[in-house]
Design an enzyme around this catalytic site. Sequence first.
Site, PDB file in Angstrom:
ATOM      1  N   CYS A 156       0.821  -1.216   0.000  1.00 43.88           N
ATOM      2  CA  CYS A 156       0.000   0.000   0.000  1.00 43.88           C
ATOM      3  C   CYS A 156       0.855   1.267   0.000  1.00 43.88           C
ATOM      4  O   CYS A 156       0.329   2.373   0.121  1.00 43.88           O
ATOM      5  CB  CYS A 156      -0.915  -0.018   1.207  1.00 43.88           C
ATOM      6  SG  CYS A 156      -0.024  -0.152   2.779  1.00 43.88           S
ATOM      7  N   ASP A 275      47.957 -22.159  15.120  1.00 49.08           N
ATOM      8  CA  ASP A 275      48.871 -22.689  16.127  1.00 49.08           C
ATOM      9  C   ASP A 275      49.937 -21.664  16.495  1.00 49.08           C
ATOM     10  O   ASP A 275      50.402 -21.618  17.638  1.00 49.08           O
ATOM     11  CB  ASP A 275      49.545 -23.966  15.609  1.00 49.08           C
ATOM     12  CG  ASP A 275      48.546 -25.099  15.431  1.00 49.08           C
ATOM     13  OD1 ASP A 275      47.725 -25.308  16.334  1.00 49.08           O
ATOM     14  OD2 ASP A 275      48.577 -25.760  14.381  1.00 49.08           O
ATOM     15  N   LYS A 284      53.426  -1.408   6.392  1.00 48.64           N
ATOM     16  CA  LYS A 284      53.316  -2.334   5.261  1.00 48.64           C
ATOM     17  C   LYS A 284      54.706  -2.818   4.863  1.00 48.64           C
ATOM     18  O   LYS A 284      55.645  -2.028   4.754  1.00 48.64           O
ATOM     19  CB  LYS A 284      52.642  -1.619   4.078  1.00 48.64           C
ATOM     20  CG  LYS A 284      52.465  -2.463   2.824  1.00 48.64           C
ATOM     21  CD  LYS A 284      51.705  -1.658   1.762  1.00 48.64           C
ATOM     22  CE  LYS A 284      51.541  -2.445   0.475  1.00 48.64           C
ATOM     23  NZ  LYS A 284      52.804  -2.656  -0.234  1.00 48.64           N
ATOM     24  N   PRO A 302      47.611 -18.685  21.829  1.00 48.88           N
ATOM     25  CA  PRO A 302      47.037 -19.111  23.115  1.00 48.88           C
ATOM     26  C   PRO A 302      46.207 -20.376  22.944  1.00 48.88           C
ATOM     27  O   PRO A 302      45.555 -20.576  21.920  1.00 48.88           O
ATOM     28  CB  PRO A 302      46.159 -17.916  23.511  1.00 48.88           C
ATOM     29  CG  PRO A 302      45.826 -17.232  22.224  1.00 48.88           C
ATOM     30  CD  PRO A 302      47.033 -17.408  21.355  1.00 48.88           C
ATOM     31  N   ASP A 303      46.258 -21.248  23.949  1.00 47.60           N
ATOM     32  CA  ASP A 303      45.433 -22.458  23.965  1.00 47.60           C
ATOM     33  C   ASP A 303      44.080 -22.065  24.553  1.00 47.60           C
ATOM     34  O   ASP A 303      43.869 -22.123  25.758  1.00 47.60           O
ATOM     35  CB  ASP A 303      46.104 -23.544  24.803  1.00 47.60           C
ATOM     36  CG  ASP A 303      45.394 -24.882  24.696  1.00 47.60           C
ATOM     37  OD1 ASP A 303      44.268 -24.900  24.155  1.00 47.60           O
ATOM     38  OD2 ASP A 303      45.944 -25.890  25.157  1.00 47.60           O
ATOM     39  N   ILE A 304      43.178 -21.668  23.680  1.00 47.01           N
ATOM     40  CA  ILE A 304      41.947 -21.003  24.122  1.00 47.01           C
ATOM     41  C   ILE A 304      41.047 -21.925  24.926  1.00 47.01           C
ATOM     42  O   ILE A 304      40.576 -21.574  26.018  1.00 47.01           O
ATOM     43  CB  ILE A 304      41.189 -20.432  22.903  1.00 47.01           C
ATOM     44  CG1 ILE A 304      42.047 -19.370  22.206  1.00 47.01           C
ATOM     45  CG2 ILE A 304      39.851 -19.822  23.335  1.00 47.01           C
ATOM     46  CD1 ILE A 304      41.467 -18.853  20.905  1.00 47.01           C
ATOM     47  N   ILE A 305      40.769 -23.115  24.433  1.00 47.82           N
ATOM     48  CA  ILE A 305      39.816 -23.993  25.122  1.00 47.82           C
ATOM     49  C   ILE A 305      40.358 -24.452  26.475  1.00 47.82           C
ATOM     50  O   ILE A 305      39.590 -24.649  27.429  1.00 47.82           O
ATOM     51  CB  ILE A 305      39.429 -25.202  24.233  1.00 47.82           C
ATOM     52  CG1 ILE A 305      38.214 -25.930  24.801  1.00 47.82           C
ATOM     53  CG2 ILE A 305      40.603 -26.132  24.054  1.00 47.82           C
ATOM     54  CD1 ILE A 305      36.944 -25.112  24.833  1.00 47.82           C
ATOM     55  N   PHE A 318      37.324 -30.053  18.540  1.00 49.17           N
ATOM     56  CA  PHE A 318      37.422 -30.636  17.200  1.00 49.17           C
ATOM     57  C   PHE A 318      38.893 -30.826  16.860  1.00 49.17           C
ATOM     58  O   PHE A 318      39.727 -29.963  17.145  1.00 49.17           O
ATOM     59  CB  PHE A 318      36.748 -29.736  16.167  1.00 49.17           C
ATOM     60  CG  PHE A 318      35.323 -30.108  15.900  1.00 49.17           C
ATOM     61  CD1 PHE A 318      34.957 -30.715  14.708  1.00 49.17           C
ATOM     62  CD2 PHE A 318      34.342 -29.872  16.846  1.00 49.17           C
ATOM     63  CE1 PHE A 318      33.636 -31.086  14.469  1.00 49.17           C
ATOM     64  CE2 PHE A 318      33.024 -30.226  16.614  1.00 49.17           C
ATOM     65  CZ  PHE A 318      32.670 -30.839  15.421  1.00 49.17           C
ATOM     66  N   LYS A 338      43.707 -31.096  27.227  1.00 46.17           N
ATOM     67  CA  LYS A 338      42.862 -29.904  27.264  1.00 46.17           C
ATOM     68  C   LYS A 338      41.655 -30.066  28.191  1.00 46.17           C
ATOM     69  O   LYS A 338      40.783 -29.203  28.228  1.00 46.17           O
ATOM     70  CB  LYS A 338      42.406 -29.544  25.846  1.00 46.17           C
ATOM     71  CG  LYS A 338      43.553 -29.204  24.893  1.00 46.17           C
ATOM     72  CD  LYS A 338      43.048 -28.840  23.511  1.00 46.17           C
ATOM     73  CE  LYS A 338      44.196 -28.616  22.537  1.00 46.17           C
ATOM     74  NZ  LYS A 338      44.966 -27.411  22.875  1.00 46.17           N
TER      75      LYS A 338
END
Length: 392
Positions: A156, A275, A284, A302-305, A318, A338
């Site tokens: 409309c 890694d 640049k 860094p090993d995040i988990i 994973f 981990k």
Amino acid sequence: MLQNKKILLAVCGSVSFYKAYEILSSLKKLGADVYVMLSDGALNFTQVQSFQALCDHPVLSSQTEDWHNGIGHMGYSRMDLVIIAPASVNTINKLAAGICDNVFMETLIASSNVPLIIAPAANNRMLEHFSTVNSLSLLEKNGAIIIEPVRKTLACKDVGKGGLADVNSIVYAAQRAILTDRFYQDKTVVVTGGPTEEKIDDVRTITNLSSGKMAKALADAFYFLGADVIFITSVDFEVPYKVIKFDSSFGLQSALYNQKLKKDDIIVMAAAVSDYIPNKIKGKLDKNEIGDILNLKFKKAPDIISGVTDNKIKKIGFKLEVSDEEALYNARNMLKEKNLNAVCLNVLGNTVKFGGDNTKITFMTEKTKIELKENSKREVALEIANLIKVYV
């Protein structure tokens, strides 16, 4: 995904009726057994035959109702899900008031024990009228799922929130309505996905070939099962749940660590994290100064988990390998080192390819090793979610 699930698509009179064809097609592609019902208003815009060409069952309407052949309100009310899309103001208000003055409304009322999705489409002022607002509120309080209309220029020429929601949003809602599992309903699931990009200088990055498709399939699966999903991704996807974007490993780490999770919530770490990270050069790189060989210095990422130390949270990792020989050994080590509850192992090869639509996973916990057959990432993701429910 929706194999053998009976869905009734109820189409009301609206200029957006044509989107019902897309909804019908999308649901059928997911394996659903779709029935169609047209209101008298819809018949002003389209014909029974046009939907009949796409539907495997007779289309129910005031023109086709046939008690002798089972084309009636009781037969078409025995469904696993009813979707009204587009839903007119007339139908919304009649349904809330329980008015049964034609076969369309009789069928909707007879479906009172069936999950219901309502996707309104109308002039925004009609939707904002107190009667419609009250009707939608009442229907929602009684279990209906309301898919909010979108703001757009309407037929409309008014501009307002009255356009039918995106087809994908409606199809997502349909899958969630049918597949919801009580186990996941009160849980938050954080899924990370996509590649990290680490800056070499202000214009160059180093990354990997992850497409993020598996992570997205997992986030979808948990959403369909009823979880409150937070998808932390470096790849753009259009999804109905919360998305947080990242680019680098540190961006991913920050996004993940900022989530407030409770006991038995789940983290699925499917992102492909670098890694090693290059020591970023300001500005640049100048090839005239560097010469023929570029040497870069890297530091360990860094090993995040492992940094998620709350043992009340379930952690799923994973693992991608390129050789079968050490894959299981490395996955077992990852599980322990981990402090994970499970690892999903895949080995790059004929089935597992970057950007592919199929995958093959070995699901591992401390006590179990379950090999999932090659399948679409969408189906494998649902299998993983169900294995987490049972073994984690």
